[in-house]
Design a protein around this motif. Structure first.
Motif, mmCIF file in Angstrom:
data_model
loop_
_atom_site.group_PDB
_atom_site.id
_atom_site.type_symbol
_atom_site.label_atom_id
_atom_site.label_comp_id
_atom_site.label_asym_id
_atom_site.label_seq_id
_atom_site.Cartn_x
_atom_site.Cartn_y
_atom_site.Cartn_z
ATOM 1 N N LYS A 1 37.788 8.297 91.007
ATOM 2 C CA LYS A 1 37.357 8.602 89.637
ATOM 3 C C LYS A 1 38.436 9.322 88.834
ATOM 4 N N GLU A 2 39.065 10.313 89.442
ATOM 5 C CA GLU A 2 40.076 11.091 88.731
ATOM 6 C C GLU A 2 41.284 10.232 88.379
ATOM 7 N N TRP A 3 41.727 9.392 89.307
ATOM 8 C CA TRP A 3 42.899 8.550 89.077
ATOM 9 C C TRP A 3 42.649 7.562 87.950
ATOM 10 N N VAL A 4 41.445 7.010 87.885
ATOM 11 C CA VAL A 4 41.098 6.094 86.802
ATOM 12 C C VAL A 4 41.211 6.820 85.469
ATOM 13 N N LEU A 5 40.740 8.056 85.418
ATOM 14 C CA LEU A 5 40.817 8.828 84.182
ATOM 15 C C LEU A 5 42.259 9.196 83.833
ATOM 16 N N LEU A 6 43.068 9.561 84.823
ATOM 17 C CA LEU A 6 44.456 9.949 84.573
ATOM 18 C C LEU A 6 45.304 8.791 84.087
ATOM 19 N N CYS A 7 45.124 7.637 84.689
ATOM 20 C CA CYS A 7 45.999 6.502 84.415
ATOM 21 C C CYS A 7 45.419 5.529 83.403
ATOM 22 N N GLY A 8 44.175 5.698 83.081
ATOM 23 C CA GLY A 8 43.550 4.751 82.172
ATOM 24 C C GLY A 8 43.454 3.368 82.763
ATOM 25 N N ARG A 9 43.346 3.306 84.088
ATOM 26 C CA ARG A 9 43.267 2.011 84.762
ATOM 27 C C ARG A 9 41.941 1.352 84.440
ATOM 28 N N ARG A 10 41.969 0.035 84.493
ATOM 29 C CA ARG A 10 40.744 -0.731 84.254
ATOM 30 C C ARG A 10 39.696 -0.357 85.290
ATOM 31 N N LYS A 11 38.459 -0.444 84.907
ATOM 32 C CA LYS A 11 37.354 -0.110 85.805
ATOM 33 C C LYS A 11 37.258 -1.082 86.980
ATOM 34 N N ASP A 12 37.839 -2.275 86.859
ATOM 35 C CA ASP A 12 37.730 -3.240 87.958
ATOM 36 C C ASP A 12 38.954 -3.247 88.863
ATOM 37 N N ALA A 13 39.907 -2.336 88.645
ATOM 38 C CA ALA A 13 41.099 -2.262 89.488
ATOM 39 C C ALA A 13 40.811 -1.313 90.637
ATOM 40 N N GLN A 14 40.910 -1.801 91.849
ATOM 41 C CA GLN A 14 40.568 -0.989 93.000
ATOM 42 C C GLN A 14 41.788 -0.341 93.604
ATOM 43 N N ILE B 1 29.421 10.001 101.959
ATOM 44 C CA ILE B 1 30.451 10.924 102.428
ATOM 45 C C ILE B 1 31.460 11.215 101.319
ATOM 46 N N LEU B 2 31.869 10.188 100.597
ATOM 47 C CA LEU B 2 32.856 10.372 99.527
ATOM 48 C C LEU B 2 32.249 10.985 98.276
ATOM 49 N N GLY B 3 30.968 10.766 98.071
ATOM 50 C CA GLY B 3 30.242 11.400 96.976
ATOM 51 C C GLY B 3 30.881 11.236 95.618
ATOM 52 N N ASP B 4 31.112 12.354 94.941
ATOM 53 C CA ASP B 4 31.611 12.350 93.569
ATOM 54 C C ASP B 4 33.104 12.065 93.452
ATOM 55 N N TYR B 5 33.784 11.906 94.576
ATOM 56 C CA TYR B 5 35.221 11.625 94.502
ATOM 57 C C TYR B 5 35.511 10.200 94.019
ATOM 58 N N VAL B 6 34.585 9.302 94.291
ATOM 59 C CA VAL B 6 34.856 7.887 94.006
ATOM 60 C C VAL B 6 33.708 7.250 93.246
#
Length: 95
Positions: free
Chosen positions: A81-94, A56-61
């Motif tokens: 996905k977008e927020w991780v790219l904007l903030c440079g957050r670690r890939k393991d931060a949920q 359901i969430l598809g490419d958003y997450v």
């Protein structure tokens, strides 16, 4: 601070509609015996969403976690996905 496109563009409303339509299309996820139990209905909806939320969430997450804590209607775990790219957050931060 910028916000995720999911919320700033109203995409969350499309996601809400997808979830609502998906749940409403599942006619047999509770029985006539369990329909009066809010706990049973909640568990059934949780099972439906666990199985299908990634689709359901598809490419958003990314990194959708289909496991729930043992409490009623626990939060879903995923990365925006977008927020991780904007903030440079670690890939393991949920979120």
């Amino acid at each position: 601070m910028r916000t995720s496109g999911i919320f700033s563009t109203g995409e969350y409303q499309l996601i809400q509609d997808k979830i609502k339509n998906f749940v409403n299309s599942e006619s047999d996820f509770v029985s006539t015996r369990t329909v009066t139990s809010t706990r049973a209905v909640g568990d059934a909806i949780q099972d439906l969403l666990t199985e299908s939320m990634g689709l359901i969430l598809g490419d958003y997450v990314s990194n959708y976690q289909p496991t729930f804590a043992r409490r009623a209607m626990a939060d879903l775990a995923f990365f925006d996905k977008e927020w991780v790219l904007l903030c440079g957050r670690r890939k393991d931060a949920q979120t």
